[in-house]
Scaffold this motif. Structure first.
Motif, PDB file in Angstrom:
ATOM      1  N   THR A  10       0.822  -1.206   0.000  1.00  0.00           N
ATOM      2  CA  THR A  10       0.000   0.000   0.000  1.00  0.00           C
ATOM      3  C   THR A  10       0.857   1.257   0.000  1.00  0.00           C
ATOM      4  N   ASP A  11       2.134   1.127   0.329  1.00  0.00           N
ATOM      5  CA  ASP A  11       3.055   2.253   0.366  1.00  0.00           C
ATOM      6  C   ASP A  11       3.321   2.759  -1.054  1.00  0.00           C
ATOM      7  N   ALA A  12       3.245   4.068  -1.261  1.00  0.00           N
ATOM      8  CA  ALA A  12       3.406   4.653  -2.599  1.00  0.00           C
ATOM      9  C   ALA A  12       4.763   4.314  -3.213  1.00  0.00           C
ATOM     10  N   GLN A  13       5.807   4.265  -2.407  1.00  0.00           N
ATOM     11  CA  GLN A  13       7.139   3.947  -2.922  1.00  0.00           C
ATOM     12  C   GLN A  13       7.205   2.504  -3.420  1.00  0.00           C
ATOM     13  N   GLU A  14       6.582   1.582  -2.711  1.00  0.00           N
ATOM     14  CA  GLU A  14       6.561   0.177  -3.140  1.00  0.00           C
ATOM     15  C   GLU A  14       5.734   0.008  -4.412  1.00  0.00           C
ATOM     16  N   VAL A  15       4.601   0.708  -4.496  1.00  0.00           N
ATOM     17  CA  VAL A  15       3.767   0.647  -5.699  1.00  0.00           C
ATOM     18  C   VAL A  15       4.556   1.196  -6.893  1.00  0.00           C
ATOM     19  N   ALA A  16       5.286   2.292  -6.684  1.00  0.00           N
ATOM     20  CA  ALA A  16       6.106   2.872  -7.762  1.00  0.00           C
ATOM     21  C   ALA A  16       7.192   1.892  -8.200  1.00  0.00           C
ATOM     22  N   ARG A  17       7.756   1.130  -7.257  1.00  0.00           N
ATOM     23  CA  ARG A  17       8.771   0.127  -7.597  1.00  0.00           C
ATOM     24  C   ARG A  17       8.180  -0.933  -8.516  1.00  0.00           C
ATOM     25  N   MET A  18       6.957  -1.378  -8.231  1.00  0.00           N
ATOM     26  CA  MET A  18       6.317  -2.380  -9.087  1.00  0.00           C
ATOM     27  C   MET A  18       5.974  -1.794 -10.454  1.00  0.00           C
ATOM     28  N   GLU A  19       5.538  -0.544 -10.497  1.00  0.00           N
ATOM     29  CA  GLU A  19       5.260   0.101 -11.780  1.00  0.00           C
ATOM     30  C   GLU A  19       6.539   0.210 -12.613  1.00  0.00           C
ATOM     31  N   HIS A  20       7.675   0.398 -11.948  1.00  0.00           N
ATOM     32  CA  HIS A  20       8.964   0.418 -12.651  1.00  0.00           C
ATOM     33  C   HIS A  20       9.212  -0.935 -13.328  1.00  0.00           C
ATOM     34  N   TRP A  21       8.917  -2.038 -12.618  1.00  0.00           N
ATOM     35  CA  TRP A  21       9.122  -3.363 -13.222  1.00  0.00           C
ATOM     36  C   TRP A  21       8.233  -3.552 -14.442  1.00  0.00           C
ATOM     37  N   VAL A  22       7.017  -2.995 -14.422  1.00  0.00           N
ATOM     38  CA  VAL A  22       6.133  -3.082 -15.595  1.00  0.00           C
ATOM     39  C   VAL A  22       6.828  -2.459 -16.803  1.00  0.00           C
ATOM     40  N   GLU A  23       7.439  -1.297 -16.608  1.00  0.00           N
ATOM     41  CA  GLU A  23       8.137  -0.622 -17.705  1.00  0.00           C
ATOM     42  C   GLU A  23       9.390  -1.389 -18.133  1.00  0.00           C
ATOM     43  N   GLU A  24      10.051  -2.007 -17.200  1.00  0.00           N
ATOM     44  CA  GLU A  24      11.309  -2.710 -17.457  1.00  0.00           C
ATOM     45  C   GLU A  24      11.101  -4.042 -18.192  1.00  0.00           C
ATOM     46  N   LEU A  25       9.937  -4.655 -18.014  1.00  0.00           N
ATOM     47  CA  LEU A  25       9.681  -5.997 -18.552  1.00  0.00           C
ATOM     48  C   LEU A  25       8.879  -5.911 -19.855  1.00  0.00           C
ATOM     49  N   ALA A  26       9.568  -5.530 -20.928  1.00  0.00           N
ATOM     50  CA  ALA A  26       8.935  -5.382 -22.239  1.00  0.00           C
ATOM     51  C   ALA A  26       8.597  -6.755 -22.822  1.00  0.00           C
ATOM     52  N   ILE A  27       7.492  -6.810 -23.550  1.00  0.00           N
ATOM     53  CA  ILE A  27       7.103  -8.049 -24.234  1.00  0.00           C
ATOM     54  C   ILE A  27       8.256  -8.502 -25.132  1.00  0.00           C
ATOM     55  N   ASN A  28       8.486  -9.799 -25.166  1.00  0.00           N
ATOM     56  CA  ASN A  28       9.514 -10.465 -25.970  1.00  0.00           C
ATOM     57  C   ASN A  28      10.928 -10.284 -25.439  1.00  0.00           C
ATOM     58  N   ALA A  29      11.099  -9.599 -24.327  1.00  0.00           N
ATOM     59  CA  ALA A  29      12.435  -9.443 -23.750  1.00  0.00           C
ATOM     60  C   ALA A  29      12.849 -10.756 -23.080  1.00  0.00           C
ATOM     61  N   ARG A  30      14.078 -11.154 -23.313  1.00  0.00           N
ATOM     62  CA  ARG A  30      14.638 -12.308 -22.599  1.00  0.00           C
ATOM     63  C   ARG A  30      15.328 -11.750 -21.366  1.00  0.00           C
ATOM     64  N   VAL A  31      14.880 -12.191 -20.196  1.00  0.00           N
ATOM     65  CA  VAL A  31      15.350 -11.613 -18.936  1.00  0.00           C
ATOM     66  C   VAL A  31      15.688 -12.689 -17.911  1.00  0.00           C
ATOM     67  N   ARG A  32      16.510 -12.294 -16.975  1.00  0.00           N
ATOM     68  CA  ARG A  32      16.721 -13.076 -15.757  1.00  0.00           C
ATOM     69  C   ARG A  32      16.194 -12.196 -14.638  1.00  0.00           C
ATOM     70  N   VAL A  33      15.201 -12.699 -13.926  1.00  0.00           N
ATOM     71  CA  VAL A  33      14.551 -11.938 -12.857  1.00  0.00           C
ATOM     72  C   VAL A  33      15.092 -12.444 -11.525  1.00  0.00           C
ATOM     73  N   HIS A  34      15.714 -11.560 -10.780  1.00  0.00           N
ATOM     74  CA  HIS A  34      16.259 -11.894  -9.468  1.00  0.00           C
ATOM     75  C   HIS A  34      15.194 -11.603  -8.418  1.00  0.00           C
TER      76      HIS A  34
END
Length: 102
Positions: A10-34
């Protein structure tokens, strides 16, 4: 996966962190998620992740999200990762933030 998450935010900073991951995880990107409490997961982002409202085991409502990964080297395998569990995303190809969004 339903609308139940192990942890909701519920914390705004944590929600912003998750929104950052949405931007970082583009469709078709090959990633390693830690992840915070699990070994890294590697795959291709199949669907644009979204931040959504979930409830935890105590029926507390908050924000979390998911990203679906598939591995072309393992036909039939797919994994779903909670955005709130991600600590770092490592790009393994040239598909990066802001490109090839659906």
């Amino acid at each position: 996966m339903g609308r139940i998450a192990r942890k909701v935010f519920t914390d705004a900073q944590e929600v912003a962190r998750m929104e950052h991951w949405v931007e970082e995880l583009a469709i078709n990107a090959r990633v390693r998620v830690h992840l915070l409490e699990a070994p890294p997961v590697e795959g291709v982002v199949m669907v644009t992740p979204t931040v959504q409202v979930f409830k935890d085991a105590d029926d507390v409502e908050g924000i979390n999200g998911t990203v679906k990964l598939e591995d072309p080297q393992q036909p039939g395998w797919s994994g779903v990762v909670r955005l709130g569990d991600i600590v770092r995303v490592e790009h393994l190809d040239s598909v990066t933030m802001g490109s090839t969004k659906a």
